[in-house]
Design a protein around this motif. Structure first.
Motif, short mmCIF file in Angstrom:
data_model
loop_
_atom_site.label_atom_id
_atom_site.label_comp_id
_atom_site.label_asym_id
_atom_site.label_seq_id
_atom_site.Cartn_x
_atom_site.Cartn_y
_atom_site.Cartn_z
N ALA A 170 0.06 0.02 -12.36
CA ALA A 170 1.40 0.61 -12.33
C ALA A 170 2.36 -0.21 -11.48
O ALA A 170 3.55 0.08 -11.42
N SER A 171 1.85 -1.25 -10.84
CA SER A 171 2.65 -2.03 -9.90
C SER A 171 3.32 -3.21 -10.63
O SER A 171 2.72 -3.81 -11.51
N PRO A 172 4.58 -3.53 -10.30
CA PRO A 172 5.27 -4.62 -10.99
C PRO A 172 4.70 -5.99 -10.64
O PRO A 172 4.04 -6.15 -9.61
N CYS A 173 4.99 -6.97 -11.50
CA CYS A 173 4.50 -8.33 -11.26
C CYS A 173 5.69 -9.28 -11.07
O CYS A 173 6.85 -8.88 -11.18
N TYR A 174 5.39 -10.52 -10.78
CA TYR A 174 6.43 -11.54 -10.58
C TYR A 174 7.33 -11.66 -11.81
O TYR A 174 8.53 -11.86 -11.70
N ARG A 175 6.73 -11.50 -12.96
CA ARG A 175 7.48 -11.63 -14.22
C ARG A 175 8.37 -10.41 -14.49
O ARG A 175 9.34 -10.51 -15.24
N CYS A 176 8.03 -9.26 -13.90
CA CYS A 176 8.94 -8.12 -13.97
C CYS A 176 10.22 -8.45 -13.20
O CYS A 176 11.31 -8.01 -13.55
#
Ligand code: ZN
Length: 276
Positions: A170-176
């Motif tokens: 559920a956690s965002p990534c660098y690409r988000c």
């Protein structure tokens, strides 16, 4: 775990910390960190992780030490010009703390090699100086299920975040945060625009602190937020980073209706922090 007398002395100041203590120290000594880039960010990060007694540091860098590096890349020194940075880093870190096993990797990370390297660590620290490596690492951490501590510096500014998309879907990534990789040459770099060494020092040291927090599961993770620092003006800002439903790396597993795509913040800061 039983510590030697030497270890009790070496780590005494962090053994005193309630959040670390003997259990935390034992966990650090059993931890493995992959550090990508032995440059401006990687130097202070690696020094503090080795000093803290992280058991194994895998240092990935395919460059050699140049004179223009020494203004900020404090793992290296004037006698080591021309030496592979990963080897120079290993020499410095082994001298600092024999408890830390240092494994130099003298090759550039690519999509083909990244998984084998990431398998050697519990956590990945990105101190690279280019977007291509950051994108490769971000995707590889998703696949490998590893947390990623990412930072970048340029001029007097820096940015820093933790991406836990590998361990928390559920956690965002660098690409988000940065959906599209900038075209090569379209953003300033330290080579073209300069950087103050101490700024890289602050951000690299902060990466080490976040890495230790993640390894020990203490404090508040930076996951889901981005720190922006401007040391020229003494400013610091923490902004929220949301998961994108359409993220090409981590978006597929998201409940589409639960996602609030972030506004233009990523666009505002996109041009910053291309180098280390
Ligand atoms: Zn994402």
């Amino acid at each position: 775990m039983d510590f030697t007398t030497t270890q009790l002395q070496r780590y005494s100041r962090q053994l005193l910390l309630r959040e670390v203590g003997g259990q935390g120290q034992a966990r650090l000594l059993a931890s493995r960190v992959v550090l990508v880039g032995a440059g401006g960010l990687g130097s202070p990060a690696a020094l503090y992780l080795a000093a803290a007694g992280v058991g194994r540091l895998v240092i990935v860098d395919d460059d050699r030490v140049e004179l223009s590096n020494l203004q900020r890349q404090i793992l290296h020194d004037t006698d080591r010009l021309g030496v592979e940075k990963a080897q120079s880093a290993a020499q410095t870190l082994r001298a600092l703390n024999p408890d830390t096993e240092v494994v130099p990797v003298l090759s550039r990370l690519s999509a083909d090699t990244v998984q084998a390297v990431l398998a050697q660590g519990d956590l990945i620290l990105d101190g690279s100086d280019n977007f291509a490596t950051r994108y490769v690492l971000n995707e590889a951490c998703w696949q490998a299920g590893k947390p990623l501590i990412s930072a970048a510096v340029l001029g007097f500014e820096g940015q820093l975040s933790t991406f836990r998309h590998g361990v928390d879907r559920a956690s965002p990534c660098y690409r988000c945060l940065y959906p599209e990789m900038p075209a090569a040459g379209s953003t300033p770099t330290c080579r073209s625009a300069g950087v103050l060494g101490a700024v890289a020092g602050v951000l690299g040291a902060w990466q080490a602190a976040e890495a230790i927090k993640e390894l020990l599961g203490i404090g508040d993770s930076l996951a889901g937020s981005l720190l922006l620092l401007n040391l020229l003006h003494g400013q610091i800002m923490r902004i929220r980073v949301d998961k994108r439903a359409d993220c090409p790396v981590c978006g597929e597993c998201v409940n589409q209706s639960a996602v609030q795509p972030m506004g233009g913040v990523a666009d505002v800061i996109h041009t910053r922090g291309a180098g280390a």
